[in-house]
Motif scaffolding. Structure first.
Motif, short mmCIF file in Angstrom:
data_model
loop_
_atom_site.label_atom_id
_atom_site.label_comp_id
_atom_site.label_asym_id
_atom_site.label_seq_id
_atom_site.Cartn_x
_atom_site.Cartn_y
_atom_site.Cartn_z
N LYS A 62 9.98 56.53 -5.70
CA LYS A 62 10.18 56.61 -7.39
C LYS A 62 9.04 57.30 -7.96
O LYS A 62 9.38 58.03 -9.06
CB LYS A 62 10.43 55.03 -7.84
CG LYS A 62 11.64 54.45 -7.26
CD LYS A 62 11.65 53.12 -7.84
CE LYS A 62 13.00 52.04 -7.18
NZ LYS A 62 12.90 50.92 -7.52
N SER A 63 7.79 57.06 -7.65
CA SER A 63 6.75 57.84 -8.26
C SER A 63 6.95 59.60 -8.13
O SER A 63 6.97 60.20 -8.93
CB SER A 63 5.44 57.53 -7.93
OG SER A 63 5.23 56.32 -7.88
N LEU A 64 7.34 59.90 -6.85
CA LEU A 64 7.66 61.29 -6.61
C LEU A 64 8.97 61.67 -7.55
O LEU A 64 8.75 62.88 -7.95
CB LEU A 64 7.99 61.52 -5.17
CG LEU A 64 8.10 62.93 -4.55
CD1 LEU A 64 6.94 63.54 -4.91
CD2 LEU A 64 8.37 62.84 -3.09
N ALA A 65 9.78 61.12 -7.28
CA ALA A 65 10.91 61.25 -8.25
C ALA A 65 10.66 61.45 -9.76
O ALA A 65 11.22 62.55 -10.25
CB ALA A 65 12.04 60.44 -8.09
N ALA A 66 9.94 60.77 -10.10
CA ALA A 66 9.45 60.85 -11.54
C ALA A 66 8.67 61.71 -11.78
O ALA A 66 9.01 62.57 -12.73
CB ALA A 66 8.92 59.47 -12.11
N ALA A 70 9.70 64.88 -14.29
CA ALA A 70 8.79 65.36 -15.23
C ALA A 70 8.53 66.74 -15.22
O ALA A 70 8.38 67.64 -16.11
CB ALA A 70 7.51 64.57 -15.41
N ASN A 71 8.20 67.20 -14.00
CA ASN A 71 7.71 68.62 -13.64
C ASN A 71 9.11 69.70 -14.08
O ASN A 71 8.57 70.55 -14.87
CB ASN A 71 7.42 68.94 -12.22
CG ASN A 71 6.96 70.19 -12.08
OD1 ASN A 71 6.34 70.97 -12.80
ND2 ASN A 71 7.27 70.89 -10.91
N SER A 72 10.17 69.30 -13.64
CA SER A 72 11.37 70.16 -14.04
C SER A 72 11.42 70.09 -15.46
O SER A 72 11.93 71.32 -16.21
CB SER A 72 12.61 69.53 -13.54
OG SER A 72 13.82 70.05 -13.69
N ARG A 73 11.36 68.92 -16.11
CA ARG A 73 11.54 68.73 -17.69
C ARG A 73 10.52 69.88 -18.45
O ARG A 73 10.92 70.46 -19.41
CB ARG A 73 11.19 67.42 -18.35
CG ARG A 73 12.51 66.92 -18.83
CD ARG A 73 12.26 65.55 -19.57
NE ARG A 73 11.10 64.67 -19.34
CZ ARG A 73 10.55 63.79 -18.49
NH1 ARG A 73 11.49 63.32 -17.70
NH2 ARG A 73 9.44 63.50 -18.46
N HIS A 74 9.23 69.81 -17.94
CA HIS A 74 8.34 70.63 -18.68
C HIS A 74 8.45 72.07 -18.28
O HIS A 74 8.16 73.04 -18.95
CB HIS A 74 6.76 70.29 -17.91
CG HIS A 74 6.47 68.94 -18.50
ND1 HIS A 74 5.84 68.07 -17.66
CD2 HIS A 74 6.38 68.51 -19.85
CE1 HIS A 74 5.65 66.98 -18.45
NE2 HIS A 74 5.71 67.32 -19.86
N GLU A 75 9.18 72.31 -16.98
CA GLU A 75 9.28 73.78 -16.76
C GLU A 75 10.43 74.30 -17.56
O GLU A 75 10.39 75.38 -18.17
CB GLU A 75 9.74 73.83 -15.42
CG GLU A 75 8.57 73.86 -14.25
CD GLU A 75 9.09 73.88 -12.87
OE1 GLU A 75 10.40 74.01 -12.54
OE2 GLU A 75 8.27 73.97 -11.87
N ASN A 76 11.36 73.51 -18.04
CA ASN A 76 12.49 73.59 -18.70
C ASN A 76 11.89 73.83 -20.37
O ASN A 76 12.36 74.97 -20.74
CB ASN A 76 13.74 72.81 -18.59
CG ASN A 76 14.60 72.87 -17.43
OD1 ASN A 76 14.30 73.68 -16.90
ND2 ASN A 76 15.14 71.69 -17.29
N GLU A 77 11.10 73.06 -20.59
CA GLU A 77 10.59 73.39 -21.78
C GLU A 77 9.76 74.65 -22.04
O GLU A 77 9.74 75.28 -22.99
CB GLU A 77 9.60 72.04 -22.31
CG GLU A 77 10.45 70.71 -22.52
CD GLU A 77 9.51 69.77 -22.63
OE1 GLU A 77 8.23 69.71 -22.37
OE2 GLU A 77 9.95 68.49 -22.81
N LEU A 78 8.78 74.83 -21.15
CA LEU A 78 8.31 76.24 -21.04
C LEU A 78 9.04 77.35 -21.13
O LEU A 78 9.13 78.53 -21.87
CB LEU A 78 7.31 76.27 -20.01
CG LEU A 78 6.15 75.36 -19.82
CD1 LEU A 78 5.36 75.49 -18.26
CD2 LEU A 78 5.10 75.76 -20.79
N ARG A 79 10.17 77.24 -20.17
CA ARG A 79 11.09 78.36 -20.30
C ARG A 79 11.73 78.59 -21.51
O ARG A 79 11.88 79.63 -22.22
CB ARG A 79 12.32 78.02 -19.23
CG ARG A 79 12.98 79.15 -18.90
CD ARG A 79 14.18 78.99 -17.81
NE ARG A 79 14.13 77.65 -17.31
CZ ARG A 79 13.68 77.13 -16.18
NH1 ARG A 79 12.78 78.02 -15.51
NH2 ARG A 79 13.98 76.00 -15.89
N GLN A 80 12.16 77.53 -22.09
CA GLN A 80 12.64 77.52 -23.66
C GLN A 80 11.93 78.01 -24.65
O GLN A 80 12.23 78.86 -25.49
CB GLN A 80 13.23 76.26 -24.08
CG GLN A 80 13.83 75.90 -25.24
CD GLN A 80 15.06 76.84 -25.30
OE1 GLN A 80 16.02 76.62 -24.33
NE2 GLN A 80 15.51 77.60 -26.18
#
Length: 113
Positions: A62-66, A70-80
């Motif tokens: 669960k920690s790895l999934a979280a 979070a990493n994916s969200r941050h990558e998307n935010e950076l891309r945006q």
């Protein structure tokens, strides 16, 4: 009278034999009970260890999934943010890049001559 003594001794011997049998049976039952308790403790210890390991794996999973989420969200935010900056300041950035390229090329020509 002799008969009474014999009967008394027989009854006493029978009582002693009964007491000895009760003690032997109690001792054997205690040993069996102790062995069963020991087996249960080992079995429960093994089950408890397996549950601990399973819980640890679930927590790690669960920690790895979280973290991945979070990493994916941050990558998307950076891309945006990058896309927004490019949309807002893209022409200015391209102009600056072109000027820097022109300046570098002119410096090269100046250095050759």
């Amino acid at each position: 009278r002799v008969r009474e003594e014999m009967e008394s001794k027989a009854a006493s011997a029978q009582d002693e034999l009964k007491e000895k049998l009760v003690q032997d049976i109690s001792s054997k039952l205690e040993k069996v009970h102790s062995a069963k308790v020991q087996d249960l403790m080992v079995s429960h210890g093994t089950e408890l260890e397996a549950l601990r390991n399973q819980m640890q794996q679930e927590v790690e999973s669960k920690s790895l999934a979280a973290l991945e989420e979070a990493n994916s969200r941050h990558e998307n935010e950076l891309r945006q943010v990058r896309e927004d900056l490019e949309a807002t300041h893209g022409q200015e950035l391209q102009r600056i890049r072109d000027e820097a390229r022109s300046f570098a090329e002119s410096r090269r020509w100046q250095l050759r001559f």
